[in-house]
Design a protein around this motif. Structure first.
Motif, PDB file in Angstrom:
ATOM      1  N   GLY A  55       0.773  -1.232   0.000  1.00 14.60           N
ATOM      2  CA  GLY A  55       0.000   0.000   0.000  1.00 14.60           C
ATOM      3  C   GLY A  55       0.809   1.289   0.000  1.00 14.60           C
ATOM      4  N   SER A  56       2.132   1.191  -0.059  1.00 17.71           N
ATOM      5  CA  SER A  56       2.959   2.397  -0.120  1.00 17.71           C
ATOM      6  C   SER A  56       2.938   2.978  -1.531  1.00 17.71           C
ATOM      7  CB  SER A  56       4.395   2.069   0.278  1.00 17.71           C
ATOM      8  OG  SER A  56       4.458   1.607   1.604  1.00 17.71           O
ATOM      9  N   THR A  57       2.881   4.302  -1.582  1.00 17.64           N
ATOM     10  CA  THR A  57       2.834   4.977  -2.873  1.00 17.64           C
ATOM     11  C   THR A  57       4.079   5.838  -3.082  1.00 17.64           C
ATOM     12  OG1 THR A  57       1.604   6.814  -1.902  1.00 17.64           O
ATOM     13  CG2 THR A  57       0.327   5.063  -2.954  1.00 17.64           C
ATOM     14  N   ASN A  58       4.354   6.079  -4.345  1.00 18.43           N
ATOM     15  CA  ASN A  58       5.463   6.924  -4.745  1.00 18.43           C
ATOM     16  C   ASN A  58       5.015   7.683  -5.984  1.00 18.43           C
ATOM     17  OD1 ASN A  58       8.030   8.033  -4.953  1.00 18.43           O
ATOM     18  ND2 ASN A  58       8.774   6.379  -6.239  1.00 18.43           N
ATOM     19  N   TYR A  59       5.156   9.000  -5.956  1.00 19.21           N
ATOM     20  CA  TYR A  59       4.731   9.837  -7.075  1.00 19.21           C
ATOM     21  C   TYR A  59       5.891  10.695  -7.573  1.00 19.21           C
ATOM     22  CZ  TYR A  59      -0.130   8.869  -5.748  1.00 19.21           C
ATOM     23  OH  TYR A  59      -1.323   8.264  -5.458  1.00 19.21           O
ATOM     24  N   ALA A  60       5.897  10.936  -8.867  1.00 19.05           N
ATOM     25  CA  ALA A  60       6.814  11.932  -9.414  1.00 19.05           C
ATOM     26  C   ALA A  60       6.416  13.299  -8.868  1.00 19.05           C
ATOM     27  CB  ALA A  60       6.748  11.935 -10.930  1.00 19.05           C
ATOM     28  N   ASP A  61       7.399  14.144  -8.620  1.00 12.21           N
ATOM     29  CA  ASP A  61       7.103  15.469  -8.073  1.00 12.21           C
ATOM     30  C   ASP A  61       6.138  16.249  -8.969  1.00 12.21           C
ATOM     31  OD1 ASP A  61      10.454  16.109  -6.724  1.00 12.21           O
ATOM     32  OD2 ASP A  61       8.725  15.047  -5.880  1.00 12.21           O
ATOM     33  N   SER A  62       6.245  16.033 -10.268  1.00 15.88           N
ATOM     34  CA  SER A  62       5.445  16.803 -11.218  1.00 15.88           C
ATOM     35  C   SER A  62       3.956  16.459 -11.167  1.00 15.88           C
ATOM     36  CB  SER A  62       5.970  16.580 -12.638  1.00 15.88           C
ATOM     37  OG  SER A  62       5.918  15.201 -12.971  1.00 15.88           O
TER      38      SER A  62
END
Length: 118
Positions: A55-62
């Protein structure tokens, strides 16, 4: 045979929204880290968002604050909800499934085109 099938791309005006879907088959979906990547013309493929089995998420800063990744393990589906779209979001979006267990299992979809233009 592993298949990742994306859908939901298209043409949208700046400020609009799109919802991308990726349905997986041939894998134990729940253990995989699922991700969305994109590649714009003349640029390298980049990570947009990823969601681990825990359930961990990671997003590009943009895209932080505009895009949301989610998964439905019962339907073997990962969703990318894209809001407040900008012209710079124009790209081919690819679904990725990744799992490391003694070796790396890494699969890609065929891609779906997103065009943000007025």
């Amino acid at each position: 045979q592993v298949q990742l099938v994306e859908s939901g791309g298209g043409l949208v005006q700046p400020g609009g929204s799109l919802r991308l879907s990726c349905e997986a088959s041939g894998i134990i979906f729940s253990v995989y880290r699922m991700g969305w990547y994109r590649q714009a013309p003349g640029k390298e493929r980049e990570l947009v968002a990823a969601l681990t089995s825990g359930g961990s998420t990671n997003y590009a800063d943009s895209v932080k604050g505009r895009f949301i990744i989610s998964r439905d393990n019962a339907k073997n589906t990962v969703i990318l909800q894209m809001n407040s779209l900008k012209s710079e979001d124009t790209a081919v979006y690819y679904c990725n499934a990744n799992w490391v267990r003694f070796k790396t299992y890494d699969y890609w979809g065929q891609g779906t085109q997103v065009i943000v233009s007025s």
